[in-house]
Design a protein around this motif. Sequence first.
Motif, PDB file in Angstrom:
ATOM      1  N   GLY A  37       0.890  -1.167  -0.208  1.00  0.00           N
ATOM      2  CA  GLY A  37      -0.041  -0.120   0.037  1.00  0.00           C
ATOM      3  C   GLY A  37       0.645   1.238   0.002  1.00  0.00           C
ATOM      4  N   THR A  38       0.353   2.283  -0.870  1.00  0.00           N
ATOM      5  CA  THR A  38       1.013   3.711  -0.859  1.00  0.00           C
ATOM      6  C   THR A  38      -0.172   4.789  -0.803  1.00  0.00           C
ATOM      7  N   THR A  39       0.308   5.958  -0.793  1.00  0.00           N
ATOM      8  CA  THR A  39      -0.663   6.964  -0.658  1.00  0.00           C
ATOM      9  C   THR A  39      -1.549   7.143  -1.980  1.00  0.00           C
ATOM     10  N   PRO A  40      -2.841   7.240  -1.665  1.00  0.00           N
ATOM     11  CA  PRO A  40      -3.675   7.355  -3.243  1.00  0.00           C
ATOM     12  C   PRO A  40      -3.490   8.607  -3.740  1.00  0.00           C
ATOM     13  N   SER A  41      -3.952   8.710  -4.942  1.00  0.00           N
ATOM     14  CA  SER A  41      -3.599  10.176  -5.711  1.00  0.00           C
ATOM     15  C   SER A  41      -4.602  11.013  -5.168  1.00  0.00           C
ATOM     16  N   HIS A  42      -4.749  12.259  -5.623  1.00  0.00           N
ATOM     17  CA  HIS A  42      -5.572  13.258  -5.137  1.00  0.00           C
ATOM     18  C   HIS A  42      -6.825  13.115  -5.915  1.00  0.00           C
ATOM     19  N   GLY A  43      -6.930  12.496  -7.293  1.00  0.00           N
ATOM     20  CA  GLY A  43      -8.127  12.293  -7.654  1.00  0.00           C
ATOM     21  C   GLY A  43      -8.865  11.293  -7.096  1.00  0.00           C
ATOM     22  N   THR A  44      -8.196  10.175  -6.774  1.00  0.00           N
ATOM     23  CA  THR A  44      -8.891   9.313  -6.086  1.00  0.00           C
ATOM     24  C   THR A  44      -9.399   9.587  -4.708  1.00  0.00           C
ATOM     25  N   LEU A  45      -8.601  10.296  -4.078  1.00  0.00           N
ATOM     26  CA  LEU A  45      -9.006  10.860  -2.643  1.00  0.00           C
ATOM     27  C   LEU A  45     -10.212  11.563  -2.773  1.00  0.00           C
ATOM     28  N   SER A  46     -10.079  12.475  -3.785  1.00  0.00           N
ATOM     29  CA  SER A  46     -11.425  13.356  -3.791  1.00  0.00           C
ATOM     30  C   SER A  46     -12.729  12.729  -4.492  1.00  0.00           C
ATOM     31  N   MET A  47     -12.440  11.536  -5.245  1.00  0.00           N
ATOM     32  CA  MET A  47     -13.552  11.276  -5.752  1.00  0.00           C
ATOM     33  C   MET A  47     -14.318  10.303  -4.670  1.00  0.00           C
ATOM     34  N   VAL A  48     -13.413   9.547  -4.221  1.00  0.00           N
ATOM     35  CA  VAL A  48     -14.040   8.451  -3.073  1.00  0.00           C
ATOM     36  C   VAL A  48     -14.573   9.413  -2.000  1.00  0.00           C
ATOM     37  N   ARG A  49     -14.167  10.650  -1.427  1.00  0.00           N
ATOM     38  CA  ARG A  49     -14.439  11.408  -0.430  1.00  0.00           C
ATOM     39  C   ARG A  49     -16.072  11.925  -0.737  1.00  0.00           C
ATOM     40  N   ASP A  50     -16.100  12.397  -2.034  1.00  0.00           N
ATOM     41  CA  ASP A  50     -17.247  12.837  -2.491  1.00  0.00           C
ATOM     42  C   ASP A  50     -18.499  11.739  -2.489  1.00  0.00           C
ATOM     43  N   LYS A  51     -18.122  10.217  -2.779  1.00  0.00           N
ATOM     44  CA  LYS A  51     -19.084   9.768  -3.133  1.00  0.00           C
ATOM     45  C   LYS A  51     -19.517   8.526  -2.019  1.00  0.00           C
ATOM     46  N   LEU A  52     -18.361   8.462  -0.909  1.00  0.00           N
ATOM     47  CA  LEU A  52     -18.755   7.623   0.131  1.00  0.00           C
ATOM     48  C   LEU A  52     -19.471   8.087   1.442  1.00  0.00           C
ATOM     49  N   ARG A  53     -20.305   7.310   1.975  1.00  0.00           N
ATOM     50  CA  ARG A  53     -20.916   7.625   3.205  1.00  0.00           C
ATOM     51  C   ARG A  53     -20.172   7.148   4.510  1.00  0.00           C
ATOM     52  N   ILE A  54     -19.555   6.168   4.194  1.00  0.00           N
ATOM     53  CA  ILE A  54     -18.762   5.389   5.315  1.00  0.00           C
ATOM     54  C   ILE A  54     -17.571   6.129   5.684  1.00  0.00           C
ATOM     55  N   PRO A  55     -16.867   5.997   6.578  1.00  0.00           N
ATOM     56  CA  PRO A  55     -15.565   6.665   7.139  1.00  0.00           C
ATOM     57  C   PRO A  55     -14.344   6.244   5.992  1.00  0.00           C
ATOM     58  N   VAL A  56     -13.541   7.421   5.693  1.00  0.00           N
ATOM     59  CA  VAL A  56     -12.382   7.152   4.853  1.00  0.00           C
ATOM     60  C   VAL A  56     -11.375   7.506   5.354  1.00  0.00           C
ATOM     61  N   TYR A  57     -10.261   6.534   5.690  1.00  0.00           N
ATOM     62  CA  TYR A  57      -8.884   6.889   6.021  1.00  0.00           C
ATOM     63  C   TYR A  57      -7.950   6.617   4.947  1.00  0.00           C
ATOM     64  N   ALA A  58      -6.947   7.617   4.887  1.00  0.00           N
ATOM     65  CA  ALA A  58      -6.084   7.451   3.660  1.00  0.00           C
ATOM     66  C   ALA A  58      -4.744   6.987   4.282  1.00  0.00           C
ATOM     67  N   LEU A  59      -4.314   6.163   3.537  1.00  0.00           N
ATOM     68  CA  LEU A  59      -2.799   5.525   4.004  1.00  0.00           C
ATOM     69  C   LEU A  59      -1.757   6.646   3.518  1.00  0.00           C
ATOM     70  N   ILE A  60      -0.972   6.797   4.449  1.00  0.00           N
ATOM     71  CA  ILE A  60       0.172   7.965   4.174  1.00  0.00           C
ATOM     72  C   ILE A  60       1.395   7.240   4.220  1.00  0.00           C
ATOM     73  N   ARG A  61       1.780   6.697   2.816  1.00  0.00           N
ATOM     74  CA  ARG A  61       2.994   6.025   2.661  1.00  0.00           C
ATOM     75  C   ARG A  61       3.609   6.294   1.390  1.00  0.00           C
ATOM     76  N   PRO A  62       4.618   6.939   1.215  1.00  0.00           N
ATOM     77  CA  PRO A  62       5.134   7.641  -0.093  1.00  0.00           C
ATOM     78  C   PRO A  62       5.804   6.356  -0.812  1.00  0.00           C
TER      79      PRO A  62
END
Length: 243
Positions: A37-62
């Motif tokens: 696992g590595t950090t997701p892209s801006h686009g992925t993060l933004s789309m997921v945050r817009d569309k999901l109702r459940i909590p979203v935790y982002a992995l921070i690993r470069p």
Amino acid sequence: MTAPLLEIAANSLASALAAQEGGADRIELCENLGEGGTTPSHGTLSMVRDKLRIPVYALIRPRGGDFLYDEVELETMRRDIEHCVRLGCDGVVIGALDADGDVDADACRVLMAAAGGLGATFHRAFDAARDRAQALQDIVALGCERVLTSGGANDASTGAASIADAVRSGAGRIRVMAGAGITVDNVREIAARSEAQEFHASARSLRRSAMRHRQQGLSGLEPDRMQTDAAVVRALVERLRGL
């Protein structure tokens, strides 16, 4: 006793939506699961945050590999966390070790400060620590709300006894989430032996590509892919709720 909680490691918007459809309680959004696992892209993060109702935790690993980070990597992670704050993520998943295999408290404090009021999970860098008992105390001191662990083993089934030790040691101070190799067939056994109340799985199955043309002999460019399967998530939830 509270109901068991299921977190899904989702490597795309499609996987995140499947996790939600299947009844997952939370997702860890990431990329490159083959590298841990590595950090997701801006686009992925933004789309997921817009569309999901459940909590979203982002992995921070470069990057993949070890958890010893230089100043440039640490600054990259700090900025990624600030980006997660701006996007409205619910939490971040962090972790760093020093060269001796101890929790790098200085680095982690920088990341925790950037996260502000977001939730924080300490990832499986914990499993790579020299002394996991001490590492757990250090993670508690950082203020992380949970730690993800396989008990220092290749999978949570093998490490279930060690996970149970961490659950008992961290009781009332930090939540211990069992992860690695969790499937529909073994989740109940792992839950019983580990005494954990939170579980982490990818719940993936093979997704066949719609490509009619398939170029042969291109290693690493195969058209089919692994993706979170809502039916597998649903089966995991049912097994956990049946405890």
